[in-house]
Design a protein around this motif. Structure first.
Motif: not given
Length: 322
Positions: A69-84
């Motif tokens: 579920p966290l990965g799905r939210q990360l995918a919606r943020l237009p930044v590097d996954p670490r920053i997301g």
């Protein structure tokens, strides 16, 4: 000769960048495994494994490689996954306001300029924003100054003020634009800023969720032992650079590792091993030794050693051996 020896075309971006964000998007869109996708220029296997490793570190994928579920939210943020990942941790640590400023700063080129002929003058002015224990909080200090000046001055005067403080006006504008976009995106995901100001601990606990492979433990030579046996030094531009802040803190986390004349950690902050242990709970390894009887408590006790990526966070911690 140098020119003739070069490749005819620039290497495609997919063959020279971290693929964590690409893998995340492909999984979300149902494109299947990146290894079997018919790219015109297939990425290197090492870059693919690095991308998966980053997503595992961020708890964005599960043991079977599926999105959490966290990965799905990360995918919606237009930044590097670490920053997301830092942004998604910020609300629970009551510091989303601060993390939005830091995250947007890490997403653009540093607005601070250091002209060759005015390096000392630039360093002196930039030092006025420094926080002695955290370069991330230095960015907050710089943001507070810029916002104060922006409200008080006209556009032309604000541009002049930026130049006088050796700050790129264009990059400052970009920083602000990214901040606005990220704030809107976080609000759309249902995250809101706290009414209270985030403390040093809260801000850095949130930052650590995205920086677990960029932690460092200082040794006797003022060198830092990093993840998976890597070693690095604090970058001279940091407020934590040894000499500027005494001998340098024992534990640090940095935004990135770069290699110039040697391996350096840039944009660093002092952290506590307990914060690292909490942020990396899904990655840490525990081992137990020396079981012994405690007659007072009527139980068998032992000693616990906690490690993350080969770095010992706690040793000989007494625990119930059961």
């Amino acid at each position: 000769d140098n020119f003739d020896a070069r490749a005819e075309f620039t290497e495609p971006e997919i063959r020279r960048t971290n693929l964590a964000a690409v893998i995340l998007q492909m999984k979300l869109l149902g494109f299947g495994a990146i290894e079997t996708f018919p790219f015109l220029d297939p990425p290197d296997a090492k870059l693919i494994s690095d991308g998966y490793r980053t997503l595992e570190e961020l708890a964005a994928i599960d043991a079977d490689g599926g999105l959490t579920p966290l990965g799905r939210q990360l995918a919606r943020l237009p930044v590097d996954p670490r920053i997301g990942r830092m942004l998604l941790a910020a609300e629970s640590h009551h510091c989303l306001r601060e993390l939005l400023i830091i995250a947007s700063a890490l997403s653009v080129q540093d607005p601070r300029e250091r002209p060759m002929d005015k390096q000392q003058a630039a360093d002196e002015i930039h030092a006025s924003f420094q926080h002695q224990d955290s370069d991330f909080l230095t960015l907050l200090n710089l943001w507070a100054f810029l916002e104060q000046e922006r409200k008080a001055l006209s556009r032309n005067k604000f541009q002049k003020q930026c130049r006088q403080h050796f700050l790129s006006w264009n990059r400052v504008q970009e920083w602000r634009d990214i901040h606005t976009q990220l704030r809107e995106q976080m609000h759309e995901l249902g995250h809101k800023e706290s009414d209270t100001e985030g403390t040093f601990e809260e801000v850095h606990r949130a930052l650590l969720t995205g920086l677990l492979s960029n932690i460092g433990l200082k040794d006797e030579q003022r060198e830092y032992l990093g993840a998976r046996g890597g070693r690095f030094y604090i970058h001279p531009s940091s407020a934590l650079f040894p000499g500027r802040s005494g001998a340098g803190p024992k534990w640090i986390a940095c935004a990135e590792r770069v290699e110039t004349t040697r391996q350096y950690g840039r944009i660093a902050a002092k952290v506590q091993p307990g914060w690292i242990e909490a942020a990396g709970a899904h990655l840490i390894k525990r081992s137990y030794s020396e079981p012994h009887w405690q007659s007072k408590s009527g139980q068998v006790a032992g000693f616990e050693t906690v490690t993350l990526y080969g770095i010992t966070l706690a040793s000989r911690r007494r625990v119930n051996y059961g």
